[in-house]
Motif scaffolding. Sequence first.
Motif, PDB file in Angstrom:
ATOM      1  N   VAL A 120     -17.667   6.832  13.963  1.00 34.62           N
ATOM      2  CA  VAL A 120     -16.149   7.489  13.602  1.00 34.62           C
ATOM      3  C   VAL A 120     -16.324   8.965  13.044  1.00 34.62           C
ATOM      4  CG1 VAL A 120     -14.366   7.134  11.983  1.00 34.62           C
ATOM      5  CG2 VAL A 120     -15.547   5.328  12.732  1.00 34.62           C
ATOM      6  N   ASN A 121     -15.469   9.544  13.640  1.00 32.34           N
ATOM      7  CA  ASN A 121     -15.275  11.096  13.569  1.00 32.34           C
ATOM      8  C   ASN A 121     -16.222  11.953  14.467  1.00 32.34           C
ATOM      9  OD1 ASN A 121     -13.132  10.971  11.658  1.00 32.34           O
ATOM     10  ND2 ASN A 121     -14.431  10.894   9.976  1.00 32.34           N
ATOM     11  N   LYS A 122     -16.982  11.092  15.268  1.00 28.11           N
ATOM     12  CA  LYS A 122     -17.788  11.738  16.385  1.00 28.11           C
ATOM     13  C   LYS A 122     -16.836  12.051  17.657  1.00 28.11           C
ATOM     14  CE  LYS A 122     -21.768  11.360  14.006  1.00 28.11           C
ATOM     15  NZ  LYS A 122     -22.392  12.465  13.622  1.00 28.11           N
ATOM     16  N   THR A 123     -17.194  12.835  18.285  1.00 31.33           N
ATOM     17  CA  THR A 123     -16.799  13.184  19.868  1.00 31.33           C
ATOM     18  C   THR A 123     -17.006  11.927  20.859  1.00 31.33           C
ATOM     19  OG1 THR A 123     -18.220  14.356  20.642  1.00 31.33           O
ATOM     20  CG2 THR A 123     -16.558  15.310  19.271  1.00 31.33           C
ATOM     21  N   ASN A 146      -3.233  11.408  17.248  1.00 37.77           N
ATOM     22  CA  ASN A 146      -4.032  11.883  16.149  1.00 37.77           C
ATOM     23  C   ASN A 146      -4.425  13.538  16.433  1.00 37.77           C
ATOM     24  OD1 ASN A 146      -7.001  12.393  14.762  1.00 37.77           O
ATOM     25  ND2 ASN A 146      -5.956  10.647  13.878  1.00 37.77           N
ATOM     26  N   GLY A 148      -7.198  14.860  16.046  1.00 39.74           N
ATOM     27  CA  GLY A 148      -8.681  15.048  16.572  1.00 39.74           C
ATOM     28  C   GLY A 148      -8.738  14.576  18.068  1.00 39.74           C
ATOM     29  N   MET A 151     -11.607  12.253  19.736  1.00 39.85           N
ATOM     30  CA  MET A 151     -12.429  11.909  18.497  1.00 39.85           C
ATOM     31  C   MET A 151     -12.255  10.683  18.204  1.00 39.85           C
ATOM     32  SD  MET A 151     -12.221  13.152  14.331  1.00 39.85           S
ATOM     33  CE  MET A 151     -12.644  15.005  14.823  1.00 39.85           C
ATOM     34  N   LEU A 153     -11.759   7.176  16.330  1.00 43.51           N
ATOM     35  CA  LEU A 153     -11.115   6.626  15.235  1.00 43.51           C
ATOM     36  C   LEU A 153     -11.561   5.276  14.921  1.00 43.51           C
ATOM     37  CD1 LEU A 153      -7.610   8.231  15.888  1.00 43.51           C
ATOM     38  CD2 LEU A 153      -9.418   9.156  14.960  1.00 43.51           C
TER      39      LEU A 153
END
Length: 207
Positions: A120-123, A146, A148, A151, A153
């Motif tokens: 999570v929150n990684k590309t 979103n 990001g 990204m 989620l």
Amino acid sequence: MSLRKYLTSRVFFVQVLIVLAIIVTLVYLFMHWLTFTTDHGHEIEVPNLSKLTEEQVEEKLDDLDLNYVLLDSVDYRSDFPQYSVVEQNPTPGTKVKVGRKIYIKINTSGFSSVRIPDLVNKTYREAVPTLKALGLEEGTVTYVPNLGKDMVLEMRFKGRNLNAGDRVLKSSKIDLVLGDGKMSYEEEENAADTLASPIEEEIPVDE
């Protein structure tokens, strides 16, 4: 008789021919002996050991005067029976001499389980190689509004959310929910509750 006359005499040339004949004969006999002792020209075609058990491999190679060495096991492959040969070296059809060792690798009994990393929150470009390094596969990719872009989620498995540390079997397909990068800060706050509920049932674990 002087040395010069001797070197040009018929006797000398006859002796030279005799010596050459002896050398040729000795070389021929040596090569013949070498061929016999190394079993030159007597080669065996390596059989296909794929999907055979270790016991079947031993029996088959014994009949051909070949040996085998079990290197190790490989990660489970569903297209091969359990405990059967997955890889061999030399490959089938290769010509080898009597007594040659055939190196084999055996399939394991089933998929082992791995822990889900925190993606999570990684590309997306970071997440996919991480999954593959653990023996997992990329599943369906879904985009939601979103900020990001690309990204991660959420991580999902068979429709349920996954949390970091949950266990799944190797080769499982992990679905990813990614941001599309088209949402404002205000819209993101309003949509925070639209994501799926966390997983409620435990993932089966194959220890």
